[in-house]
Design an enzyme around this catalytic site. Structure first.
Site, short mmCIF file in Angstrom:
data_model
loop_
_atom_site.label_atom_id
_atom_site.label_comp_id
_atom_site.label_asym_id
_atom_site.label_seq_id
_atom_site.Cartn_x
_atom_site.Cartn_y
_atom_site.Cartn_z
CB CYS A 44 -0.96 -0.04 1.19
SG CYS A 44 -2.31 1.14 1.07
CG HIS A 60 -3.42 -3.55 3.41
ND1 HIS A 60 -2.42 -2.91 4.10
CD2 HIS A 60 -4.14 -2.58 2.80
CE1 HIS A 60 -2.52 -1.60 3.92
NE2 HIS A 60 -3.56 -1.37 3.13
CD GLU A 103 -0.78 -5.44 6.01
OE1 GLU A 103 -0.69 -5.98 4.89
OE2 GLU A 103 -1.09 -4.24 6.15
#
Ligand SMILES: Nc1ncnc2c1ncn2[C@@H]1O[C@H](COP(=O)(O)OP(=O)(O)O)[C@@H](O)[C@H]1O
Ligand SMILES: [Mg+2]
Lengths: 738, 82, 231, 82
Positions: free
Chosen positions: C86, C202, C204
Site C-alpha cells: 500500500c 494488504h 497482512e
C-alpha cells in the site's frame, strides 16, 4: 466596562454581575473572554447539568464515570475500555470536510488523554433529504472528512449510522465516537496536581483559529453564522498521529502527572479544568506559547481552538524526558508555566499579569440554570393515528422495492467503504451487521460497539423514544453475543431556551435514564449539543446512544447475514408491529404520526438474554433485530449480507394488515436462523427464558420469497435476490452521484 | 474560447498542514533558505464566452458556488483567450 | 528468517505487519526507524501501509527521501527482499525502485473492501506457493490508481512483472473488480530481478480466518519457502 | 526574499479524474459552456536568494526532486521578488 462588550461575547447581565462578585472588581478583556467561553453552553452545560443528574453513572464495572475527558469501564484481566461520543454539528454545516474531520480529531484526543490506545471510531450522522444539492455536498463532504482523518491516523472506523430527514436540513448532525483500550494502571487524569510541577503545551502551534468557536456552537445557525466562519479549523491527522504516539509513550513511562486535550475554549478550558479538578491553580505565560501567526493578543492565545494540542503536567525534573520523547516524534513541547497552590489561574504576557481568576469559578462553579419547560403543542397534532390515514397499498412487491431503496434503509456501503475499517487487524465483525466487534489481542475477549438513536421516535414521544434508543443499542450488542457494559451519549436538541425544546430534552433524558437502569448500563460520559435549529425550526430531538459490550470468548459471536441453505428461520420475541413513527409510514405514505412502538423492559431483557445465550451455546447461524422497516426489511437484510435467498410464510391473525405486519415497526423482536439439528435445543432455551419463538421459513434458493396469508387474502413478494440486492446496494450512490 | 487558470489557497489564518510538511521536507533536503510554504489547488477551466468580462464573471461565480469554500479558502485567477 | 518493518512518522500498518510476521508466521521481526540507516541484518524489509508524513504533497513522496530508504535502495540493488504494501508501494515508486506511479482513485474516494487478486507470476519470491490462484485480500487506499507510460507498461507485461491483477472471485479480469481504476487492473508489480515487490492490497490483513481471509498468508509462506531454498 | 508560485498539473496523457468530476459538476450547475477542466496543485514557496537566476534554478531543482512526480506531472512556475 460597557454592556455591549459582555453581551457581544454571549454573557448576559446577570452573568456579568456574577463575575463582578467573584473578582471583586471589573474584569479586563482577557478575563471577560475567558468567562465568556467557559460559561458558554458548550463548556459549562449550564442548561443541561441538572437534567443530566438523572442518569445512572455507576455499576460494578465502572472505573471512571462522567466528569473527565472520557469514562472508563473494566473488562477484566486488568484491562479497561475508555469511550466517548461528541458532536461537531455546526462546523460541519459550513465546512463539511474539515468540520467532520476535526470532530474525529477531537474525540480521539479525549480517549488517549485518558491513557488509552484508541482502537475504534464510530459516527452517527443525520442529514436533510438527499434530493437537495446542498445535502449531497454536506453528506459527501462529511463522510470524506471522517474518512480523511480516521484513515490517516490509522484508527478503524467500524460502525455508525446515517439517517435522512427534512428536519435536519441546514443543520446536519455529525457525532463521532471513539473507543480506546488500556491497562488499569495506565489511567491518567486531567488534573493538575503538585505545586511547583511544570505545565507544558505540546503539539501544534497556536493560531487564530476557532476564536469563539464554542460561542458559535452555542447559537442557532443563521445569517450571522456566515460572518463567524473562521470558527472552522483545518485538521492535521498526521500531527495527531504523532501526538498519540508521543503521549502514550510518555504515559507508559509514568512521567505524566496530569494530561488534558485542548478542545473547545482552548487553553482557558484546559488550564482551569485541570486546576479545578486538581484543587490547585496554574501560572502560565502566553509569550511562551509557540504561535503560528504574529501579533496574537493574549486573549486570542487563551481562547484559540487550534487543533492537535495537549496540556501536560509533569514533575519539574521530568521536563527534559518529555522534550526528548517529543523530539523523537518531531513535535514541540514547551514549558508555559507551573502548578500553584492557591486555586487561581494566572495568565501572564512576558511576565506581566494579564488575567487572574479563580479556576473553579471558570469550571465547576459556572452558572447553572433551570430552563422553563412546556408540553409541546405539536404533539397533540401528531399523536393520533388511525389505520384509515393509511390507505392499503395494492402491490406488495412495489412497496417492498420502495422500502429497501429508501436512503434510511438502503445499504450504507457507500459510506463505510470509504472508511478504513480493518486497520490494526482487530475488526472481526465488519460494518454491515448489527454491531461491530473487535478482538482484544492477548486475550480471548472481544468488544462490541454500536450507535443508535431514532429521532423520529423521540420527536413523537421523547420519553419512549429515549428508552428505545438505549434498548435498541443493547439489543444490537446482544445480537452479536455481547453483554452490554455502558453508555456514552450525545444529546442533539434545539434551543434549550425554548420551553418546548427543553421539555423534549427533559423527557428524553428521563426515558434514557430509566432504560439505562433497566439494562444496568450506566452513562459514563457524553455530550450535549443544543441550538440545532435553523430558520425553519429545530431538528428532531436526537439522542444518540453509543454502547459498548463485552464478549468473553470471541469465538462465540454472531452476525446478521444468513449462513447456509436449509437453516430454519425463527422470529423470536413478543410484540405487535405498529405503523406509528415508522419508515413505512413516512416513506410510503408521507406521514409523520402516531406513537412509536411500545417497549416492555421485561420482554426486552428476556429477548436479549436469550440471544446472548443462544449465541454462546453456538446454536445460531445468524441473529438480527427488527428495526426500521420492520420484519419485511429485516428478512431482506439477512439475505443481502448472506447472499442467500429465503422462503417464508407468515400467517396473519386478528385485524392486522399485511402491510403493517411486514413493514410496521416493533421492539423486542429478532430474527434468528439455525441448523435444523438445533431446533429442539433452541426451543428448550426459548421456553426457559420465557421468549416466544415462531418458525416462519427457511434459508434457500435465489429469491426473496415472503408470503403473507390470512383467511381472506394472500400476498406474495417473490423477487430474485440478485436484482433486489443491487437496488438496495446502489440506492444511496444513485442519489448522491447523480 | 477562453481559459481560466485558478489558484486556490487556504486562507492566511487557516492552518495549512501540507504546507508545513513540505516546508519541513525541503529543509531536510538542505534548502535552508526556504521560508513559508503553502499548498493549494490549481484548476484550468476552458469556457466559451463572448468577452472577458462575461467570462470573468462566470469564473468568479463558479469559484463561489462550487470550486472553493469561502469559509476556509481564497482564490485568484487569470483568464486568457485561446 | 528475520524481517524488518519500517516505521515512518505516519505509518499505521506497521503494527499489523509486525503482528502477522511475529504471531502468525512465528518469525523474527524488528521495527526499523526511518531516521536510521541500519537495517539490523534483516533478510526481508517490509514497507508497511499508512500515511507517511500525512501523505501530504503525494503519498510516499516525503518518505522516499528518508535515511532508511537510502539504505533500502542499496539493499534492494544487492538483491535483498523488499516488500512494499500500500503506502509502501507508493514509497517504492517514489524512490524509483519500481516504475510508474500511484495516484488518486478514479472514484476520487478512499476504498476499503475485500478484493480478489489473480496471481499472474508465481515465479517471484513472494508468490512461489500461489500457483495460479485467486487470492482474497483487502485494499484500503485513496491513491492506488496505477499509471505507467505505454512503453513501461509494455515492458512490464513482456517481462512478466505484473504480479497481481484485480479480478472477480472466479479469476476474471473485469472493470468492476478494479477498485481504483488502475491501468490493466494492476494490483502489484515487481522489479526486473523480482526481489522488490509493491502491492496495493494488504496481505497482512488477511493472515487469519477470523479476519475474513487467510489468503495473505500464502505470500508470507512463499517468502519463507524461497528463503529456505535459497539457503 | 522571493516568492515562487508553482502550478502542477497531471500530464496530458494521464487521465484526470478530478477534472472530469468538476467538469460534470459544473455542467449540472448549468454552465453548459464549460469545456475541459484540469485539476492540479498550486504551491507558494518563499525563498531567500541573491538573484532571479539562482532562485529559479533552485525552484526547478525542488520541483524535480520533491515537489512533482515527473512520471505523471508537469509543472510551471513564476518567481517574483517580494
Ligand atoms: N456512518 C456510518 N459509519 C460507519 N458505518 C456505518 C455508518 N452508517 C451505517 N453503518 C453501518 O452499516 C450497517 C447498517 O446500519 P444500520 O442500518 O443503522 O444498522 P442497525 O439498524 O442494525 O443499527 C451497520 O453495520 C453500521 O455500523
Ligand atoms: Mg440492528
Amino acid at each position: 466596562m460597557k454592556q455591549e462588550m459582555w453581551r457581544q461575547l454571549g454573557l448576559n447581565d446577570k452573568e456579568y454581575q456574577m463575575i463582578l462578585e467573584i473578582l471583586g472588581r471589573e474584569p479586563n478583556y482577557v478575563e471577560l473572554s475567558m468567562y465568556s467561553v467557559m460559561w458558554s453552553e458548550h463548556c459549562s452545560y449550564k442548561n443541561s447539568k441538572r437534567v443530566l443528574k438523572m442518569f445512572p453513572t455507576e455499576n460494578e464495572r465502572t472505573l471512571l464515570g462522567p466528569g473527565e475527558n472520557a469514562g472508563i469501564v473494566d473488562i477484566g484481566e486488568g484491562l479497561a475500555v475508555a469511550f466517548k461520543i461528541e458532536s461537531h454539528n455546526h462546523p460541519s454545516a459550513i465546512e463539511p470536510y474539515q468540520g467532520a474531520a476535526t470532530g474525529v480529531g477531537g474525540i480521539i484526543r479525549d480517549i488517549f488523554t485518558m491513557g488509552a490506545r484508541p482502537i475504534a471510531l464510530l459516527n452517527s450522522l443525520r442529514f436533510g433529504s438527499l434530493k437537495e444539492d446542498r445535502v449531497k455536498w454536506l453528506f459527501s463532504g462529511v463522510v470524506s472528512g471522517i474518512a480523511g482523518y480516521g484513515n490517516c491516523i490509522g484508527i478503524p472506523t467500524v460502525g455508525g449510522e446515517v439517517y435522512f430527514d427534512e428536519s435536519y436540513e441546514g443543520n446536519p448532525l455529525v457525532n463521532a465516537m471513539c473507543v480506546g483500550i488500556m491497562e488499569h494502571e495506565k489511567i491518567s487524569l486531567g488534573r493538575a496536581k503538585g505545586e511547583g510541577n511544570s505545565v507544558l503545551l505540546v503539539g501544534a502551534r497556536t493560531g487564530r483559529d476557532g476564536i469563539h468557536g464554542v460561542t458559535f456552537a452555542s447559537e442557532e445557525l443563521g445569517e450571522e453564522s456566515e460572518e463567524k466562519r473562521p470558527a472552522v479549523q483545518v485538521g492535521d491527522p498526521f500531527m495527531e498521529k504523532l501526538l498519540v504516539e508521543a503521549c502514550l509513550e510518555l504515559i507508559e513511562m509514568g512521567v505524566v502527572v496530569g494530561i488534558q486535550d485542548l478542545g473547545g475554549a482552548g487553553l482557558t478550558c484546559a488550564t482551569s479544568e485541570m486546576s479545578s479538578r486538581g484543587g490547585t491553580g496554574m501560572d502560565i505565560d502566553v509569550s511562551l506559547v509557540p504561535l503560528r501567526e504574529e501579533g496574537m493578543d493574549p486573549f486570542e492565545i487563551m481562547i484559540s481552538e487550534s487543533q492537535e494540542r495537549m496540556l501536560l503536567v509533569v514533575e519539574k525534573d521530568k521536563e527534559e524526558t518529555v522534550k526528548k520523547v517529543f523530539d523523537k516524534w518531531e513535535l514541540t513541547a514547551s514549558v508555559i508555566g507551573k502548578v500553584t497552590g492557591d486555586g487561581m489561574v494566572r495568565v501572564r504576557d512576558k511576565g506581566r499579569l494579564v488575567a487572574e481568576v479563580p479556576a473553579r469559578s471558570l469550571a465547576e462553579e459556572a452558572p447553572v440554570y433551570c430552563p422553563e419547560m412546556r408540553f409541546p403543542s405539536y404533539l397533540e397534532k401528531v399523536s393520533p393515528l388511525s389505520l384509515e390515514d393509511i390507505p392499503e397499498p395494492r402491490e406488495a412487491e412495489e412497496v417492498f422495492l420502495k422500502m429497501i431503496t429508501s436512503p434510511n434503509i438502503a445499504s450504507k456501503e457507500w459510506v463505510y467503504r470509504q472508511y478504513d475499517h480493518m486497520v490494526r487487524t482487530c475488526t472481526v465483525i465488519l460494518p454491515g451487521s448489527d454491531a461491530a466487534l473487535l478482538r482484544i489481542r492477548g486475550t480471548d475477549k472481544g468488544i462490541a460497539m454500536t450507535t443508535d438513536g431514532n429521532g423520529r421516535y423521540v420527536y413523537l414521544d421523547p420519553y419512549l423514544g429515549g428508552m428505545i434508543a438505549v434498548a435498541e443499542a443493547a439489543r444490537n450488542l446482544s445480537c452479536s453475543g455481547a453483554e452490554p457494559l455502558a453508555v456514552t451519549d450525545c444529546l442533539n436538541f434545539g434551543n434549550p431556551e425554548k420551553p418546548e425544546v427543553f421539555w423534549q430534552f427533559y423527557k428524553t433524558v428521563e426515558g434514557m435514564s430509566q432504560a439505562c437502569r433497566e439494562f444496568n448500563t450506566p452513562v459514563i460520559g457524553g455530550n450535549v449539543s443544543f441550538y440545532n435549529e435553523t430558520a425553519k425550526g429545530a431538528i428532531f430531538p436526537t439522542p444518540i446512544v453509543g454502547m459498548v459490550g463485552l464478549l468473553e470468548n470471541i469465538e462465540q459471536r454472531c452476525t446478521a447475514g444468513y449462513k447456509k441453505e436449509g437453516d430454519i428461520i425463527f422470529l423470536v420475541g413478543e410484540g405487535e408491529p405498529a405503523p406509528g413513527g415508522s419508515e413505512y409510514l413516512k416513506h410510503i405514505h408521507g406521514l409523520l404520526k402516531g406513537s412509536p412502538p411500545q417497549l416492555d423492559f421485561q420482554r426486552e431483557k428476556k429477548l436479549q438474554s436469550f440471544l446472548r445465550e443462544a449465541v454462546k451455546a453456538g446454536l445460531l447461524s445468524s441473529a438480527h433485530d427488527l428495526s426500521e422497516g420492520g420484519l419485511g426489511v429485516a428478512l431482506a437484510e439477512g439475505c443481502f449480507s448472506g447472499n442467500l435467498g429465503i422462503k417464508v410464510e407468515l400467517s396473519m391473525e386478528g385485524s392486522l394488515r399485511w402491510d403493517i405486519l411486514l413493514f410496521g415497526e416493533v421492539q423486542s423482536q429478532a430474527l434468528v436462523t439455525l441448523d435444523p439439528q438445533f431446533k429442539e435445543k433452541i426451543t428448550r432455551l426459548a421456553k426457559e427464558k420465557g421468549v416466544p419463538l415462531k418458525e416462519i421459513g427457511f434459508v434457500g434458493g435465489k429469491n426473496y420469497k415472503v408470503e403473507v396469508r390470512s383467511q381472506e387474502m394472500n400476498r406474495t413478494i417473490n423477487l430474485p435476490l440478485e436484482e433486489i440486492k443491487d437496488k438496495w446496494r446502489g440506492a444511496i450512490e444513485c442519489l448522491v452521484e447523480l | 474560447m477562453w481559459k481560466a487558470k485558478i489558484q486556490v489557497t487556504l486562507k492566511k489564518s487557516v492552518l495549512d498542514p501540507q504546507g508545513v510538511a513540505v516546508e519541513k521536507a525541503l529543509k531536510t533536503l538542505n534548502y535552508s533558505n526556504v521560508g513559508d510554504v503553502r499548498v493549494g489547488k490549481y484548476l484550468e477551466v476552458s469556457v466559451d464566452g463572448k468577452d472577458r468580462e462575461e467570462v470573468e464573471g462566470q469564473i468568479r461565480d463558479m469559484c463561489d458556488r462550487l470550486l472553493t469554500n469561502p469559509v476556509i479558502e481564497d482564490y485568484t485567477f487569470e483568464v486568457t483567450e485561446v | 528468517m528475520k524481517f524488518g518493518v519500517v516505521v515512518f512518522p505516519g505509518s499505521n500498518c506497521d503494527l499489523d505487519a509486525y503482528h502477522t510476521v511475529k504471531d502468525v508466521m512465528n518469525q523474527q521481526v524488528e521495527y526499523l526507524w526511518h531516521k536510521e540507516k541500519d537495517l539490523k541484518g534483516t533478510d526481508c524489509v517490509i514497507l508497511p501501509g499508512g500515511f507517511t508524513y500525512g501523505d501530504y504533497l503525494r503519498p510516499g513522496a516525503i518518505a522516499s527521501l528518508s535515511p532508511v530508504v537510502e539504505s533500502i535502495i542499496k539493499f534492494a540493488r544487492e538483491g535483498g527482499l523488499v516488500l512494499g504494501i500500500c503506502n509502501g508501494f507508493q514509497v517504492l515508486t517514489e524512490a524509483d525502485l519500481l516504475p510508474g506511479a500511484l495516484y488518486l482513485n478514479l472514484s476520487l474516494q478512499f476504498r476499503c473492501v475485500f478484493t480478489h487478486l489473480l496471481v499472474e507470476n508465481s515465479q517471484t519470491p513472494y508468490t512461489k506457493l500461489a500457483g495460479n490462484k485467486v487470492l482474497k485480500i483487502p485494499v484500503a487506499h485513496g491513491d492506488g490508481n496505477y499509471y505507467a507510460d505505454p512503453e513501461t507498461l509494455k515492458r512490464l507485461e513482456k517481462e512478466n512483472r505484473i504480479v497481481f491483477r484485480y479480478c472477480t472471485p472466479e479469476g476474471e479480469i473485469t472493470r468492476e473488480s478494479n477498485p481504483n481504476g488502475s491501468l490493466a487492473n494492476i494490483a502489484g508489480i515487481c522489479n526486473e530481478e523480482g526481489n522488490v515487490l509493491g502491492m496495493m492490497p494488504h496481505p497482512e490483513r488477511a493472515g487469519e480466518e477470523i479476519l475474513g481471509s487467510s489468503d495473505g498468508k500464502i505470500i508470507f509462506d512463499s517468502i519463507l519457502e524461497f528463503w529456505g531454498e535459497k539457503r
